[in-house]
Design a protein around this motif. Structure first.
Motif, PDB file in Angstrom:
ATOM      1  N   PHE A  47     -21.686 -80.736 -40.093  1.00 18.15           N
ATOM      2  CA  PHE A  47     -21.012 -82.028 -39.187  1.00 18.15           C
ATOM      3  C   PHE A  47     -20.139 -82.722 -40.179  1.00 18.15           C
ATOM      4  CE2 PHE A  47     -24.563 -83.709 -41.864  1.00 18.15           C
ATOM      5  CZ  PHE A  47     -24.279 -84.971 -41.743  1.00 18.15           C
ATOM      6  N   HIS A  48     -19.076 -83.445 -39.313  1.00 17.27           N
ATOM      7  CA  HIS A  48     -17.832 -83.890 -39.782  1.00 17.27           C
ATOM      8  C   HIS A  48     -17.588 -85.341 -39.330  1.00 17.27           C
ATOM      9  CE1 HIS A  48     -16.620 -79.826 -40.794  1.00 17.27           C
ATOM     10  NE2 HIS A  48     -17.441 -79.350 -39.601  1.00 17.27           N
ATOM     11  N   LEU A  49     -16.710 -86.143 -40.022  1.00 19.07           N
ATOM     12  CA  LEU A  49     -16.235 -87.346 -39.318  1.00 19.07           C
ATOM     13  C   LEU A  49     -15.368 -87.024 -38.466  1.00 19.07           C
ATOM     14  CD1 LEU A  49     -15.855 -89.467 -42.724  1.00 19.07           C
ATOM     15  CD2 LEU A  49     -17.752 -89.868 -40.908  1.00 19.07           C
ATOM     16  N   PRO A  50     -15.062 -87.676 -37.402  1.00 13.66           N
ATOM     17  CA  PRO A  50     -14.045 -87.381 -36.449  1.00 13.66           C
ATOM     18  C   PRO A  50     -12.587 -87.461 -37.021  1.00 13.66           C
ATOM     19  CG  PRO A  50     -15.511 -89.088 -35.621  1.00 13.66           C
ATOM     20  CD  PRO A  50     -15.907 -88.875 -37.057  1.00 13.66           C
ATOM     21  N   SER A  51     -12.605 -88.068 -38.005  1.00 16.87           N
ATOM     22  CA  SER A  51     -11.175 -87.986 -38.968  1.00 16.87           C
ATOM     23  C   SER A  51     -10.791 -86.843 -39.716  1.00 16.87           C
ATOM     24  CB  SER A  51     -10.908 -89.189 -39.522  1.00 16.87           C
ATOM     25  OG  SER A  51     -11.999 -89.508 -40.452  1.00 16.87           O
ATOM     26  N   CYS A  52     -11.810 -85.829 -39.928  1.00 21.55           N
ATOM     27  CA  CYS A  52     -11.602 -84.706 -40.710  1.00 21.55           C
ATOM     28  C   CYS A  52     -10.808 -83.824 -40.342  1.00 21.55           C
ATOM     29  CB  CYS A  52     -13.209 -84.212 -40.802  1.00 21.55           C
ATOM     30  SG  CYS A  52     -13.277 -82.824 -42.184  1.00 21.55           S
ATOM     31  N   SER A  53     -10.112 -83.206 -41.431  1.00 19.33           N
ATOM     32  CA  SER A  53      -8.978 -82.273 -40.916  1.00 19.33           C
ATOM     33  C   SER A  53      -9.409 -80.985 -40.723  1.00 19.33           C
ATOM     34  CB  SER A  53      -8.166 -81.800 -42.266  1.00 19.33           C
ATOM     35  OG  SER A  53      -8.854 -81.350 -43.261  1.00 19.33           O
ATOM     36  N   SER A  54     -11.019 -80.776 -40.675  1.00 16.81           N
ATOM     37  CA  SER A  54     -11.687 -79.468 -40.162  1.00 16.81           C
ATOM     38  C   SER A  54     -11.770 -79.510 -38.845  1.00 16.81           C
ATOM     39  CB  SER A  54     -12.907 -79.104 -41.097  1.00 16.81           C
ATOM     40  OG  SER A  54     -12.702 -79.353 -42.334  1.00 16.81           O
ATOM     41  N   VAL A  55     -12.143 -81.033 -38.320  1.00 16.77           N
ATOM     42  CA  VAL A  55     -12.439 -81.019 -36.937  1.00 16.77           C
ATOM     43  C   VAL A  55     -11.210 -80.455 -35.993  1.00 16.77           C
ATOM     44  CG1 VAL A  55     -12.711 -82.628 -35.094  1.00 16.77           C
ATOM     45  CG2 VAL A  55     -14.217 -82.846 -37.265  1.00 16.77           C
ATOM     46  N   ALA A  56      -9.872 -80.824 -36.356  1.00 16.01           N
ATOM     47  CA  ALA A  56      -8.603 -80.245 -35.835  1.00 16.01           C
ATOM     48  C   ALA A  56      -8.695 -78.690 -35.705  1.00 16.01           C
ATOM     49  CB  ALA A  56      -7.424 -81.091 -36.472  1.00 16.01           C
ATOM     50  N   LYS A  57      -9.164 -78.010 -36.543  1.00 12.83           N
ATOM     51  CA  LYS A  57      -9.105 -76.808 -36.672  1.00 12.83           C
ATOM     52  C   LYS A  57     -10.237 -76.092 -35.893  1.00 12.83           C
ATOM     53  CE  LYS A  57      -7.207 -77.041 -41.560  1.00 12.83           C
ATOM     54  NZ  LYS A  57      -7.640 -76.764 -42.873  1.00 12.83           N
ATOM     55  N   ASN A  62     -16.918 -75.011 -29.877  1.00 13.54           N
ATOM     56  CA  ASN A  62     -17.759 -75.414 -30.725  1.00 13.54           C
ATOM     57  C   ASN A  62     -18.241 -76.687 -31.293  1.00 13.54           C
ATOM     58  OD1 ASN A  62     -18.152 -72.388 -31.104  1.00 13.54           O
ATOM     59  ND2 ASN A  62     -16.630 -72.424 -32.437  1.00 13.54           N
ATOM     60  N   LYS A  63     -17.415 -77.618 -30.810  1.00 16.36           N
ATOM     61  CA  LYS A  63     -17.705 -78.846 -31.098  1.00 16.36           C
ATOM     62  C   LYS A  63     -18.916 -79.495 -30.197  1.00 16.36           C
ATOM     63  CE  LYS A  63     -12.774 -80.021 -32.149  1.00 16.36           C
ATOM     64  NZ  LYS A  63     -11.726 -80.820 -31.577  1.00 16.36           N
ATOM     65  N   VAL A  64     -19.652 -80.357 -31.160  1.00 18.70           N
ATOM     66  CA  VAL A  64     -20.954 -80.975 -30.614  1.00 18.70           C
ATOM     67  C   VAL A  64     -20.773 -82.418 -30.965  1.00 18.70           C
ATOM     68  CG1 VAL A  64     -23.684 -81.110 -30.641  1.00 18.70           C
ATOM     69  CG2 VAL A  64     -22.163 -78.929 -31.068  1.00 18.70           C
ATOM     70  N   ARG A  65     -20.953 -83.322 -30.120  1.00 13.20           N
ATOM     71  CA  ARG A  65     -21.178 -84.769 -30.502  1.00 13.20           C
ATOM     72  C   ARG A  65     -22.408 -85.149 -30.867  1.00 13.20           C
ATOM     73  NH1 ARG A  65     -18.219 -89.883 -28.366  1.00 13.20           N
ATOM     74  NH2 ARG A  65     -19.598 -91.330 -29.175  1.00 13.20           N
ATOM     75  N   LEU A  66     -22.548 -85.677 -32.094  1.00  9.36           N
ATOM     76  CA  LEU A  66     -23.852 -86.037 -32.826  1.00  9.36           C
ATOM     77  C   LEU A  66     -23.599 -87.711 -33.047  1.00  9.36           C
ATOM     78  CD1 LEU A  66     -23.902 -83.069 -35.457  1.00  9.36           C
ATOM     79  CD2 LEU A  66     -25.253 -83.517 -33.246  1.00  9.36           C
ATOM     80  N   ASN A  67     -24.750 -88.345 -32.666  1.00  4.42           N
ATOM     81  CA  ASN A  67     -24.713 -89.951 -32.609  1.00  4.42           C
ATOM     82  C   ASN A  67     -24.978 -90.488 -34.051  1.00  4.42           C
ATOM     83  OD1 ASN A  67     -23.930 -90.080 -29.870  1.00  4.42           O
ATOM     84  ND2 ASN A  67     -26.087 -89.493 -29.245  1.00  4.42           N
ATOM     85  N   SER A  68     -25.678 -89.941 -34.694  1.00  3.64           N
ATOM     86  CA  SER A  68     -26.011 -90.433 -36.109  1.00  3.64           C
ATOM     87  C   SER A  68     -26.164 -89.343 -36.958  1.00  3.64           C
ATOM     88  CB  SER A  68     -27.303 -91.133 -35.976  1.00  3.64           C
ATOM     89  OG  SER A  68     -28.378 -90.253 -35.853  1.00  3.64           O
ATOM     90  N   ARG A  69     -26.149 -89.499 -38.400  1.00  2.00           N
ATOM     91  CA  ARG A  69     -26.449 -88.835 -39.556  1.00  2.00           C
ATOM     92  C   ARG A  69     -27.673 -88.135 -39.481  1.00  2.00           C
ATOM     93  NH1 ARG A  69     -24.172 -87.569 -44.675  1.00  2.00           N
ATOM     94  NH2 ARG A  69     -25.832 -86.958 -46.116  1.00  2.00           N
TER      95      ARG A  69
END
Length: 85
Positions: A47-57, A62-69
């Motif tokens: 899991f990543h922060l929305p601003s992580c460069s890995s999210v753009a790639k 495969n993306k899943v929204r998670l509400n908390s750590r």
């Protein structure tokens, strides 16, 4: 040669006091607080922060929204090493 950081303050050995303390940046925590969620990757189970460069790639399917750590960890996701959420 890599030497991992330690709790030893390199400026205190000489007996001098130094008001400057070095601490880990909390900017990644501030990013999460403003966004309020994380992005998980179904494939890698990270899991990543929305601003992580890995999210753009990441592929959209495969993306899943998670509400908390805590939610991410409970579902088996591990923190990204780039953004350190």
């Amino acid at each position: 040669m890599y030497i991992p950081p330690s709790e030893f303050d390199p400026y205190s050995w000489a007996g001098t006091t130094n008001s400057l303390t070095v601490s880990k940046s909390t900017s990644s925590n501030n990013n999460q607080a403003s966004a309020g969620y994380y992005i998980g990757n179904r494939n890698s189970m990270k899991f990543h922060l929305p601003s992580c460069s890995s999210v753009a790639k990441m592929n959209e399917k495969n993306k899943v929204r998670l509400n908390s750590r805590q939610e991410a960890i409970k579902l088996g996701y591990v923190p990204c090493l780039n953004c350190d959420p």
